[in-house]
Design an enzyme around this catalytic site. Structure first.
Site: not given
Ligand code: TPP
Ligand code: MG
Length: 524
Positions: A22-23, A25, A44, A67, A274, A394
């Site tokens: 992105g800008s 980076e 991402e 980003h 679980h 999970g």
């Protein structure tokens, strides 16, 4: 600062960055060095999933760039999974330039370091540009120390052009030694045990200690179970001492371990549940021990003695300081599962047995097909370390990109074989853009999409939550997704198989392909 940062990357042996730019980076990647590789993920969560698979396959750290706030938000599910997997990731995210931060600028990250918590080991936005390189060094050491895991650095865009000094890489220990007194007591208890059992968790494979565990189990003729929901293969599943997989249910675990007077849990929580349960966590009267590399897990374990240690170091002591007894005998062999029958649509058992027969010994399974997991455990046994990966969390959307990362990591190490991504139809749709990265990289991966047109795991789980027989939970049917078209649209060769007569030849075509290939298997 850019030069100091890149120099430190080289010192740490990092030559790959997984990202989505992105800008904020762009300044980081100006004049990107030729000895570095940027692996693009189109969302991402795909970026972090690929990095996780890569770090696990290479047994090192993986570097991620996201980003600012919005990219970190998309990545969060797989950051959670990397934390649970104990995968070392250095996650950098862009931040707006320091000079405009007082004005809530476009795309800036408010309280940037709070966003990924609590699923990172450490999060930092350095107070000054000059501190970024120090924070990067600390991030590396923290990610790689046991328990390993993701760390997060938020870096303002203008810091990359600031003048800074170098940082010299140091050697910082990545292992934890066991408490000698506690291990001595444990060795004595193991020597006196009549019917010992070992529960092996992902920590054993992560620590490269599967061969050591096999030696210890053979020395003591101890039965071995895989820990509930273990994300790796920590004991060869065809070994005569391997007794199967503990379910994530308290009463069933206690019933299964009832015959044992000594229980040693290695590299796993005791236990991951679980669903709700009651009664004791371990059989009454059994002598219970646990060795984990995570002090947090040690603290909440409800029963028995725990020592915090790197698993391979503790196993070395156990192997050298205990002796088997001639009175012990190997547990009775497990019965083989029934031969699956051909049908239309095909059963998961039939598909997985065929895959077991055609795969090569060098191939690695990356699995995310929740409703098929127990069938896979019966019909597709894994041979030990580095042969099997799934997620400990999970959280769906990890398997497909992780397969791409595993293939890339194995290629870097020069290892043979393909990654086989065994992915449910529902799971595939959480991160289908991973196919684009696989195509770009030309990775040796065969995606086998187990298409049962539904969220089978949830439908099968319904009776546990008092659904009436035949009542289907809402939102669990997924009709009409064409995975062949989804693959071809992203540059991947693909085919569909719906008849048992064509299954093996279709699997073989997928496994013989040069680059990535997707096979959609229509099953019940
Ligand atoms: C991110 C995320 N969302 C939802 C779930 C809940 N969930 C668990 S299993 C499952 C179904 C998975 O379907 P599929 O991949 O087709 O596998 P199957 O159960 O059919 O074998 C879902 C939605 C989850 N675990 N993670
Ligand atoms: Mg499904």
């Amino acid at each position: 600062m850019r030069e100091a940062f890149i120099r430190l990357m080289r010192d740490f042996g990092i030559d790959t960055i997984f990202g989505n730019p992105g800008s904020t980076e762009l300044p980081m990647f100006r004049q990107f060095p030729a000895d570095m590789r940027y692996v693009l993920g189109l969302q991402e969560s795909v970026v972090v999933g690929m990095a996780d698979g890569y770090a696990q396959a290479t047994k090192g750290v993986a570097m991620v760039n996201l980003h600012s706030a919005v990219g970190v938000g998309h990545a969060m599910g797989n950051i959670f999974t990397a934390y649970k997997n104990q995968t070392p990731l250095i996650i950098t995210a862009g931040q707006q330039a320091r000079s405009i931060l007082p004005f809530d600028p476009y795309l800036f990250a408010m309280q940037s370091t709070d966003l990924p918590k609590p699923y990172v080991k450490w999060a930092c936005e350095p107070a000054r540009a000059a501190d970024v390189r120090l924070a990067f060094a600390r991030a590396y050491y923290t990610a790689m120390q046991a328990p390993r895991g993701p760390v997060f650095l938020s870096i303002p865009a203008d810091d990359w052009d600031a003048e800074t000094d170098w940082v010299v890489a140091r050697s910082v220990s990545q292992t934890l030694g066991p408490d000698p007194g506690l291990l001595e007591t444990l060795c004595a208890a193991l020597n006196h045990a009549k019917r010992p059992v070992i529960i092996a968790g992902a920590g054993v494979a992560r620590d490269g200690a599967v061969d050591r565990l096999v030696s210890l189990a053979e020395q003591h003729q101890a039965a071995v179970y895989a820990a509930p929901m273990s994300a790796r293969c920590s004991f060869p599943e065809r070994h005569t001492l391997f007794m199967g997989f503990l379910p994530p249910m308290r009463e069933k675990i206690v019933a299964q371990l009832q015959a044992h007077d000594f229980i040693l849990v290695l590299g796993a929580p005791a236990f991951t549940y679980h669903i709700e349960g009651g009664g004791p966590h371990m059989p009454i009267g059994a002598d219970c021990w646990q060795i984990v590399d995570d002090p947090n897990t040690a603290a909440w374990t409800p029963t028995g003695h725990t020592t915090v240690s790197s698993i391979h170091l503790a196993l070395d002591v156990l192997i050298n300081q205990t002796a088997g007894s001639p009175d012990r005998h190997a547990p009775p062999a497990r019965t083989a599962p029934p031969e699956p029958v051909a049908s239309v649509p095909m059963s998961a058992a039939f598909v997985l047995k065929a895959l077991d027969e055609v795969r090569s010994e060098h191939d690695v399974i990356v699995e995310e097909a929740p409703g098929t997991r127990t069938t896979m455990q019966q019909y597709l046994p894994m041979d030990g370390e580095d042969r099997f990966y799934t997620m400990a969390s999970g959280g769906l959307g990890w398997g497909m990109p992780a397969a791409v990362g595993v293939a890339l990591g194995r290629k870097k190490l020069g290892l043979p074989g393909r990654a086989i991504g065994l992915i449910g139809d529902g799971s595939a749709m959480y991160a289908i853009q991973a196919l684009y990265s696989a195509a770009e990289l030309g990775s040796p991966i065969t995606f086998v999409i187990m298409n049962n047109r539904r969220y089978a795991a949830l439908q099968e789980f319904a009776p546990v939550f008092d659904y009436a027989p035949g009542e289907t939970p809402v939102g669990t049917d997924l009709a009409g997704i064409d995975f062949v078209k989804l693959a071809e649209a992203q540059g991947i060769q693909a085919a569909r198989v719906d008849h048992p007569d064509q299954l093996k030849s279709s699997l073989l075509a997928g496994l013989d392909a040069e680059g990535p290939y997707l096979l959609e298997v229509v099953m019940s």
